[in-house]
Design an enzyme around this catalytic site. Sequence first.
Site, short mmCIF file in Angstrom:
data_model
loop_
_atom_site.label_atom_id
_atom_site.label_comp_id
_atom_site.label_asym_id
_atom_site.label_seq_id
_atom_site.Cartn_x
_atom_site.Cartn_y
_atom_site.Cartn_z
N GLN A 54 -4.73 -5.04 6.71
CA GLN A 54 -5.70 -5.98 6.12
C GLN A 54 -5.67 -7.35 6.79
OE1 GLN A 54 -8.01 -5.16 4.10
NE2 GLN A 54 -7.25 -3.18 3.45
N ASP B 218 2.87 -4.22 8.03
CA ASP B 218 1.65 -3.43 7.82
C ASP B 218 0.49 -4.42 7.92
OD1 ASP B 218 -0.62 -2.37 6.69
OD2 ASP B 218 0.37 -1.56 4.91
N HIS C 18 0.87 -1.17 0.00
CA HIS C 18 0.00 0.00 0.00
C HIS C 18 0.92 1.24 0.00
CE1 HIS C 18 -2.79 2.96 1.79
NE2 HIS C 18 -3.77 2.14 1.49
N CYS D 91 -4.68 2.56 -3.83
CA CYS D 91 -3.48 3.03 -3.13
C CYS D 91 -2.32 2.06 -3.31
CB CYS D 91 -3.73 3.25 -1.64
SG CYS D 91 -4.85 4.59 -1.30
N LYS E 218 -10.62 -0.35 10.05
CA LYS E 218 -10.78 -1.57 9.24
C LYS E 218 -11.12 -2.77 10.11
CE LYS E 218 -8.02 0.20 5.51
NZ LYS E 218 -6.80 0.15 4.70
C1 LIG Z 1 -5.81 0.84 4.52
C2 LIG Z 1 -4.44 0.36 4.45
C3 LIG Z 1 -3.38 1.15 4.92
C4 LIG Z 1 -3.56 2.54 5.43
O1 LIG Z 1 -4.42 2.59 6.52
P1 LIG Z 1 -4.93 4.00 7.04
O2 LIG Z 1 -6.05 3.61 7.95
O3 LIG Z 1 -5.38 4.78 5.86
O4 LIG Z 1 -3.80 4.62 7.76
C5 LIG Z 1 -2.12 0.62 4.87
N1 LIG Z 1 -1.90 -0.60 4.38
C6 LIG Z 1 -2.88 -1.38 3.93
C7 LIG Z 1 -2.56 -2.75 3.42
C8 LIG Z 1 -4.18 -0.93 3.94
O5 LIG Z 1 -5.15 -1.70 3.48
#
Ligand SMILES: *Cc1c(COP(=O)(O)O)cnc(C)c1O
Length: 413
Positions: free
Chosen positions: A210, A207, A130, A371, A233
């Site tokens: 997800q 990260d 992302h 993104c 999320k």
């Molecule tokens: C949504 C997402 C982000 C960013 O999250 P934010 O809530 O916008 O800070 C980073 N990495 C992944 C894989 C995402 O799906």
Amino acid sequence: MSAISLQIPFDVAKLREDFPVLKQTIHGKPLVYLDNAATAQKPQSVIDAIVKFYAVDCANIHRGVHELSQRSTKTYELTRAKVKKFLNALHQHEIIFVRGTTEGINLVTQTWGRKNVKAGDEIVIAGLEHHSNIVPWQMLCEETGAHLRVIPIDDRGDLILDEYAKLLNPRTRMVAIGHVSNALGTINPVRKIVEMAHGAGALTLVDGAQAVPHMKVDVQALDADFYAFSGHKLFGPTGIGVLYGKTDLLNAMPPYQGGGDMIRTVTFEKTTYNDLPYKFEAGTPDIAGGIGLGAAVDYVNHVGIDKIAAYEHELLLYGTEAVSRIPGLRIVGTAREKAAVISFVMEGIHPHDIGTVLDRMGIAVRTGHHCAQPVMDRYRIPATTRASFAFYNTTAEIDSLVAGLDKVKEIFS
Ligand SMILES: *Cc1c(COP(=O)(O)O)cnc(C)c1O
């Protein structure tokens, strides 16, 4: 439609009752919400927790001796305990509250990164990150003269681990990797990736935006040095997220922002900093958000993260088979280990048109680069249409999606 009989007992209809937003029609059709990778919907218990804070307990935290401040502090800090348990962190002070995944990653690049990364050092990320796990590292590299290295992905959307092994060397300082790709659904072998990074003497950041809403995450089992996720999320509110870090690393890092709460003593000559986690939490935080996140963790625990993962996997299988039958439709991202995300393109039809027609039928999907522009470049496509699922989605909603896509074909061919 040949129904795949679900293998696990899971009362979706009952769980859906907990989500007020799902009980509405859009353009006269029942809402089919398939944009969960962008943000997930909130159960009533999360909404109630936020309302209760503002209606009953509202006060600033940490500095007040009065009853309301005691209450708000207690509930806010309780979330830290809940998240610690949810991620199986070793210590509660390893849970740092931030605005979301993006801020969690930026915190690491701005503090650990600026202190430890020098010219000629290398940072490794993957080809399916992302933007929020690309750009902060690029900014750090620009500032320090370090180099960004990228693990390539194959046609299915799996990381090529042999290539990863070749990228690791004594100059590698950090391997920053997405746990689950939001654009393709690929579940990366994070445990293995971390082990290889550590073998080369590098640290790791995961990260988890997800992953956390869809599967059991155990930061100690993964042995990740940093792990970031977003509350919104995970069926929680926007504006709150978590950065997990190992104690020794967090202690050795300089503070992030300066201000109230992150200090112990302040004089004009010298300021001493507060202990973890407060060292990284300057200023009044999103108190309501933190409290809402606690309610979201409770809710996910109540449903059961393993049940969620199993049910969503069945949705993925059902959905993959169902959309694959549409002529001219190609799924982008067919990794061996995959979360419930179906990204696809349709021959001769722009994703934006697909999204618009589906919206008229009450179906919310996302279209665009998600993104993750480098992922789109990898497949030489400008954009995809993405249906991303949560545990409150149903096979009937997938049938609606397929009916919607049939309609799209009818209109555009
Ligand atoms: C949504 C997402 C982000 C960013 O999250 P934010 O809530 O916008 O800070 C980073 N990495 C992944 C894989 C995402 O799906």
